[in-house]
Scaffold this motif. Structure first.
Motif, PDB file in Angstrom:
ATOM      1  N   THR A 187       0.818  -1.216   0.000  1.00  0.00           N
ATOM      2  CA  THR A 187       0.000   0.000   0.000  1.00  0.00           C
ATOM      3  C   THR A 187       0.851   1.265   0.000  1.00  0.00           C
ATOM      4  OG1 THR A 187      -1.752  -1.168   1.192  1.00  0.00           O
ATOM      5  CG2 THR A 187      -1.832   1.246   1.202  1.00  0.00           C
ATOM      6  N   GLN A 191       0.796   4.198  -2.881  1.00  0.00           N
ATOM      7  CA  GLN A 191       0.498   5.598  -2.579  1.00  0.00           C
ATOM      8  C   GLN A 191       1.644   6.505  -3.021  1.00  0.00           C
ATOM      9  OE1 GLN A 191      -2.264   7.008  -1.494  1.00  0.00           O
ATOM     10  NE2 GLN A 191      -3.336   5.046  -1.400  1.00  0.00           N
ATOM     11  N   ASN A 195       1.012   9.401  -5.764  1.00  0.00           N
ATOM     12  CA  ASN A 195       1.168  10.791  -5.327  1.00  0.00           C
ATOM     13  C   ASN A 195       2.429  11.456  -5.881  1.00  0.00           C
ATOM     14  OD1 ASN A 195      -1.185  10.692  -3.777  1.00  0.00           O
ATOM     15  ND2 ASN A 195      -0.089   9.837  -2.018  1.00  0.00           N
TER      16      ASN A 195
END
Length: 206
Positions: A187, A191, A195
């Motif tokens: 995860t 991310q 991002n």
């Protein structure tokens, strides 16, 4: 597509010194030949697969794909010969599978090439069908970038999303049957990548 092609044909008639049926460049015809040969190979492979399919769901999908690609073949042939808008426009393929994807990996038996026709199963067949769609979509994309006849170019270009849709339908079938498992990054790594891009600020160029 119909209105676009009519406009494109009008432009063609106004700018070309040749009749529409011979308004094709040499590179275009060679790429079209390659794309049609790929499509013929795809249809013939589907014929070979049919007798080995066990799942009724996969058999129905195979029949729908074959019917769609057969009509597409006829549309391309007509457009190639006439240079005009075909009698049957490029259709839109609607898949039957849901868009639910199962993520993660589960242990499974190691895979090795089969050694006899009797070992063919739905996992093999769906994998072959996926390969057919990928090669045909690639051939059509390359051809669309080279075609000079506006109507034929549009037929090839409009067909690519349909081939992608059929390929995705096969993937979803494979995925729900654990033939095609989808691993994910941790995860935090996901991310970080998601991002790592920012939108352009200020006035957008016109």
């Amino acid at each position: 597509m119909q209105m676009q092609n009519q406009n494109q044909n009008q432009n063609l008639k106004g700018t070309s010194q040749m009749p529409a049926q011979i308004s094709h460049g040499g590179h275009e015809l060679l790429d079209t030949h390659e794309a049609l040969s790929t499509l013929i190979g795809s249809l013939e492979q589907y014929v070979l697969y049919e007798q080995h399919i066990e799942s009724q769901e996969l058999k129905t999908m195979q029949e729908r794909h074959r019917q769609f690609m057969s009509q597409l073949y006829n549309t391309i042939i007509e457009t190639l010969k006439t240079g005009q808008e075909p009698t049957v426009d490029t259709q839109i393929y609607h898949m039957d599978q849901s868009n639910d994807v199962i993520y993660g990996m589960k242990p499974s038996a190691p895979k090795a090439p089969i050694q006899s026709v009797g070992q063919l199963n739905d996992q093999c067949i769906s994998g072959y069908m996926q390969g057919v769609m990928k090669s045909t979509a690639s051939a059509f994309t390359m051809t669309a970038l080279e075609v000079t006849n506006p109507v034929l170019r549009r037929v090839f270009a409009d067909s690519v999303p349909n081939l992608i849709e059929m390929s995705y339908e096969i993937f979803l079938y494979q995925n729900k049957n654990q033939y095609y498992q989808v691993p994910q990054l941790p995860t935090q790594d996901m991310q970080t990548i998601m991002n790592s891009y920012a939108p352009i600020q200020g006035n957008m160029p016109h």
